[in-house]
Design a protein around this motif. Structure first.
Motif, mmCIF file in Angstrom:
data_model
loop_
_atom_site.group_PDB
_atom_site.id
_atom_site.type_symbol
_atom_site.label_atom_id
_atom_site.label_comp_id
_atom_site.label_asym_id
_atom_site.label_seq_id
_atom_site.Cartn_x
_atom_site.Cartn_y
_atom_site.Cartn_z
ATOM 1 N N MET A 138 -34.230 0.040 -7.145
ATOM 2 C CA MET A 138 -34.000 0.006 -8.572
ATOM 3 C C MET A 138 -32.511 -0.249 -8.866
ATOM 4 O O MET A 138 -32.192 -1.050 -9.734
ATOM 5 C CB MET A 138 -34.468 1.327 -9.196
ATOM 6 N N ILE A 139 -31.663 0.405 -8.116
ATOM 7 C CA ILE A 139 -30.222 0.223 -8.332
ATOM 8 C C ILE A 139 -29.813 -1.196 -7.974
ATOM 9 O O ILE A 139 -29.031 -1.823 -8.688
ATOM 10 C CB ILE A 139 -29.414 1.268 -7.541
ATOM 11 N N GLN A 140 -30.353 -1.719 -6.877
ATOM 12 C CA GLN A 140 -30.017 -3.092 -6.496
ATOM 13 C C GLN A 140 -30.493 -4.080 -7.554
ATOM 14 O O GLN A 140 -29.802 -5.059 -7.839
ATOM 15 C CB GLN A 140 -30.593 -3.423 -5.124
ATOM 16 N N ALA A 141 -31.631 -3.832 -8.169
ATOM 17 C CA ALA A 141 -32.115 -4.701 -9.245
ATOM 18 C C ALA A 141 -31.167 -4.657 -10.434
ATOM 19 O O ALA A 141 -30.894 -5.697 -11.052
ATOM 20 C CB ALA A 141 -33.516 -4.284 -9.669
ATOM 21 N N GLU A 163 -24.897 -8.894 -12.011
ATOM 22 C CA GLU A 163 -24.343 -10.099 -11.396
ATOM 23 C C GLU A 163 -24.720 -11.338 -12.203
ATOM 24 O O GLU A 163 -23.868 -12.194 -12.465
ATOM 25 C CB GLU A 163 -24.840 -10.233 -9.970
ATOM 26 N N SER A 164 -25.967 -11.428 -12.620
ATOM 27 C CA SER A 164 -26.399 -12.567 -13.435
ATOM 28 C C SER A 164 -25.647 -12.601 -14.759
ATOM 29 O O SER A 164 -25.238 -13.670 -15.224
ATOM 30 C CB SER A 164 -27.904 -12.494 -13.699
ATOM 31 N N SER A 165 -25.455 -11.443 -15.357
ATOM 32 C CA SER A 165 -24.726 -11.365 -16.625
ATOM 33 C C SER A 165 -23.278 -11.812 -16.462
ATOM 34 O O SER A 165 -22.731 -12.507 -17.318
ATOM 35 C CB SER A 165 -24.761 -9.942 -17.174
ATOM 36 N N TRP A 192 -19.372 -2.589 -4.366
ATOM 37 C CA TRP A 192 -19.982 -1.400 -4.960
ATOM 38 C C TRP A 192 -21.412 -1.211 -4.459
ATOM 39 O O TRP A 192 -21.821 -0.093 -4.150
ATOM 40 C CB TRP A 192 -19.950 -1.487 -6.477
ATOM 41 N N VAL A 193 -22.171 -2.304 -4.384
ATOM 42 C CA VAL A 193 -23.545 -2.209 -3.889
ATOM 43 C C VAL A 193 -23.539 -1.712 -2.443
ATOM 44 O O VAL A 193 -24.336 -0.838 -2.073
ATOM 45 C CB VAL A 193 -24.288 -3.564 -3.996
ATOM 46 N N GLN A 194 -22.637 -2.248 -1.635
ATOM 47 C CA GLN A 194 -22.555 -1.815 -0.238
ATOM 48 C C GLN A 194 -22.189 -0.337 -0.137
ATOM 49 O O GLN A 194 -22.681 0.369 0.745
ATOM 50 C CB GLN A 194 -21.553 -2.681 0.537
ATOM 51 N N SER A 195 -21.343 0.145 -1.043
ATOM 52 C CA SER A 195 -20.995 1.571 -1.055
ATOM 53 C C SER A 195 -22.209 2.427 -1.376
ATOM 54 O O SER A 195 -22.418 3.485 -0.766
ATOM 55 C CB SER A 195 -19.896 1.843 -2.086
ATOM 56 N N ILE A 196 -23.014 1.959 -2.313
ATOM 57 C CA ILE A 196 -24.215 2.708 -2.682
ATOM 58 C C ILE A 196 -25.223 2.706 -1.530
ATOM 59 O O ILE A 196 -25.826 3.737 -1.218
ATOM 60 C CB ILE A 196 -24.832 2.140 -3.973
#
Length: 79
Positions: free
Chosen positions: A1-4, A10-12, A52-56
């Motif tokens: 869910m967080i990755q989505a 990212e798209s924004s 940030w995603v990699q940290s999560i």
């Protein structure tokens, strides 16, 4: 869910910078150097999002987090 959610962000971000490039070209400020600067800022922001995603993802692994990872998660929670 967080990755989505991050994919949506990212798209924004990509749309924001594409709009900035279109506006620059529309008003005669679309020189190659200006467009390259916009692309550079886009890449920086995308790299930050990826970090940030990699940290999560790393925080989701069952282990003790180093202090810098914990503080990154606190920062992201505020964002």
């Amino acid at each position: 869910m967080i990755q989505a959610r991050f994919q949506f962000v990212e798209s924004s971000v990509q749309v924001k910078y594409a709009t900035e490039k279109v506006e620059a070209m529309r008003y005669g400020r679309g020189s190659p150097s200006v467009l390259a600067a916009i692309d550079g800022r886009l890449q920086e922001e995308l790299a930050q999002l990826d970090q940030w995603v990699q940290s999560i993802v790393a925080a989701n692994e069952p282990s003790v987090l180093p202090e810098d990872k914990a503080s990154t998660l606190e920062f992201l929670a505020q964002q």
